[in-house]
Design a protein around this motif. Structure first.
Motif, PDB file in Angstrom:
ATOM      1  N   GLN A  28       0.830  -1.207   0.000  1.00  0.00           N
ATOM      2  CA  GLN A  28       0.000   0.000   0.000  1.00  0.00           C
ATOM      3  C   GLN A  28       0.866   1.260   0.000  1.00  0.00           C
ATOM      4  O   GLN A  28       0.558   2.234  -0.683  1.00  0.00           O
ATOM      5  N   ARG A  29       1.942   1.251   0.761  1.00  0.00           N
ATOM      6  CA  ARG A  29       2.878   2.400   0.764  1.00  0.00           C
ATOM      7  C   ARG A  29       3.458   2.620  -0.631  1.00  0.00           C
ATOM      8  O   ARG A  29       3.585   3.761  -1.074  1.00  0.00           O
TER       9      ARG A  29
ATOM     10  N   GLU B 194       0.677   4.123  -2.877  1.00  0.00           N
ATOM     11  CA  GLU B 194       0.397   5.530  -2.546  1.00  0.00           C
ATOM     12  C   GLU B 194       1.512   6.451  -3.025  1.00  0.00           C
ATOM     13  O   GLU B 194       1.251   7.523  -3.571  1.00  0.00           O
ATOM     14  N   GLU B 195       2.754   6.046  -2.820  1.00  0.00           N
ATOM     15  CA  GLU B 195       3.877   6.874  -3.268  1.00  0.00           C
ATOM     16  C   GLU B 195       3.933   6.927  -4.793  1.00  0.00           C
ATOM     17  O   GLU B 195       4.188   7.977  -5.378  1.00  0.00           O
ATOM     18  N   ALA B 196       3.681   5.798  -5.439  1.00  0.00           N
ATOM     19  CA  ALA B 196       3.656   5.778  -6.906  1.00  0.00           C
ATOM     20  C   ALA B 196       2.545   6.677  -7.427  1.00  0.00           C
ATOM     21  O   ALA B 196       2.761   7.447  -8.383  1.00  0.00           O
TER      22      ALA B 196
ATOM     23  N   SER C 257      11.043   6.149 -11.894  1.00  0.00           N
ATOM     24  CA  SER C 257      11.656   4.825 -12.015  1.00  0.00           C
ATOM     25  C   SER C 257      11.334   3.993 -10.775  1.00  0.00           C
ATOM     26  O   SER C 257      11.091   4.525  -9.691  1.00  0.00           O
ATOM     27  N   VAL C 258      11.340   2.701 -10.954  1.00  0.00           N
ATOM     28  CA  VAL C 258      11.116   1.791  -9.833  1.00  0.00           C
ATOM     29  C   VAL C 258      12.198   2.006  -8.777  1.00  0.00           C
ATOM     30  O   VAL C 258      11.909   2.062  -7.573  1.00  0.00           O
TER      31      VAL C 258
ATOM     32  N   LYS D  35      13.614   3.675  -3.420  1.00  0.00           N
ATOM     33  CA  LYS D  35      14.591   4.381  -2.585  1.00  0.00           C
ATOM     34  C   LYS D  35      13.892   5.422  -1.712  1.00  0.00           C
ATOM     35  O   LYS D  35      14.230   5.590  -0.541  1.00  0.00           O
ATOM     36  N   ALA D  36      12.905   6.127  -2.280  1.00  0.00           N
ATOM     37  CA  ALA D  36      12.161   7.133  -1.519  1.00  0.00           C
ATOM     38  C   ALA D  36      11.433   6.512  -0.331  1.00  0.00           C
ATOM     39  O   ALA D  36      11.170   7.191   0.671  1.00  0.00           O
ATOM     40  N   LEU D  37      11.116   5.232  -0.427  1.00  0.00           N
ATOM     41  CA  LEU D  37      10.417   4.517   0.643  1.00  0.00           C
ATOM     42  C   LEU D  37      11.371   3.725   1.532  1.00  0.00           C
ATOM     43  O   LEU D  37      10.936   2.952   2.386  1.00  0.00           O
ATOM     44  N   ASP D  38      12.675   3.897   1.317  1.00  0.00           N
ATOM     45  CA  ASP D  38      13.701   3.136   2.039  1.00  0.00           C
ATOM     46  C   ASP D  38      13.524   1.632   1.866  1.00  0.00           C
ATOM     47  O   ASP D  38      13.672   0.842   2.807  1.00  0.00           O
ATOM     48  N   LEU D  39      13.192   1.246   0.638  1.00  0.00           N
ATOM     49  CA  LEU D  39      13.052  -0.159   0.279  1.00  0.00           C
ATOM     50  C   LEU D  39      14.027  -0.468  -0.849  1.00  0.00           C
ATOM     51  O   LEU D  39      14.500   0.438  -1.536  1.00  0.00           O
TER      52      LEU D  39
END
Length: 188
Positions: free
Chosen positions: A13-14, A17-19, A32-33, A38-42
């Motif tokens: 879900q995060r 929402e960010e996408a 980009s993926v 990276k923005a989500l620290d994943l």
């Protein structure tokens, strides 16, 4: 360490929402993926635990945006003139200034058409919005005109540097649409 199914669903879900926010603000191609994750620290590789492809994420993000559409610019506002309220809110400086929180149509419609991959989710969202507008206007042709004019004016107003031109696009389109639906125009 294995995560719970709930954690996986929350992470998915995060990502959605960010996408959705980034697609509205920057577009699909510019998001980009790797940057998204990276923005989500994943991790970039972790993306594929949630989605088969970026195209799958695009569809899911579009669904999310379609659900949010009424919250952003509701047609079902309280009061006697819901369509007038929609036009005024949609063609506002606030909506223009916040593409990441706004309607997805101005950002993504042209891009999906250019990719040659229109989306059934977009069809659903457009048809839903047309039906909502049609409920408050005499002609279905006018409903298509209202939606098209709002999306086009917002898109163009975001694409020019000159603030006077940008304001003019919003103001004149808003005034024309309000005349079309026989709304009261403010005294100038």
């Amino acid at each position: 360490m294995r995560y719970s199914e709930d954690h996986k669903a929350q992470t998915r879900q995060r990502i959605v929402e960010e996408a959705a926010r980034r697609f509205r603000r920057d577009g699909v191609s510019a998001t980009s993926v790797q940057t998204l994750m990276k923005a989500l620290d994943l991790t970039h590789g972790g993306f594929y635990a949630h989605f088969k492809s970026k195209d799958e994420l695009v569809e899911e993000a579009l669904r999310h945006c379609a659900i949010e559409l009424d919250a952003v610019t509701p047609v079902s506002l309280a009061g006697d003139q819901p369509l007038e309220s929609l036009i005024r809110r949609y063609l506002s400086k606030t909506h223009r200034a916040e593409p990441a929180k706004g309607c997805v149509f101005p950002t993504i419609s042209a891009e999906l058409g250019q990719r040659g991959q229109a989306s059934p989710v977009t069809d659903e969202a457009v048809n839903q919005r047309l039906a909502q507008i049609s409920a408050h206007i005499d002609s279905s042709q006018d409903a298509a005109l209202v939606l098209s004019a709002m999306v086009g004016a917002l898109l163009l107003s975001r694409s020019v540097v000159d603030p006077q031109v940008s304001d003019r696009l919003l103001d004149e389109t808003r005034a024309s649409l309000l005349r079309l639906i026989n709304a009261e125009l403010p005294e100038t």
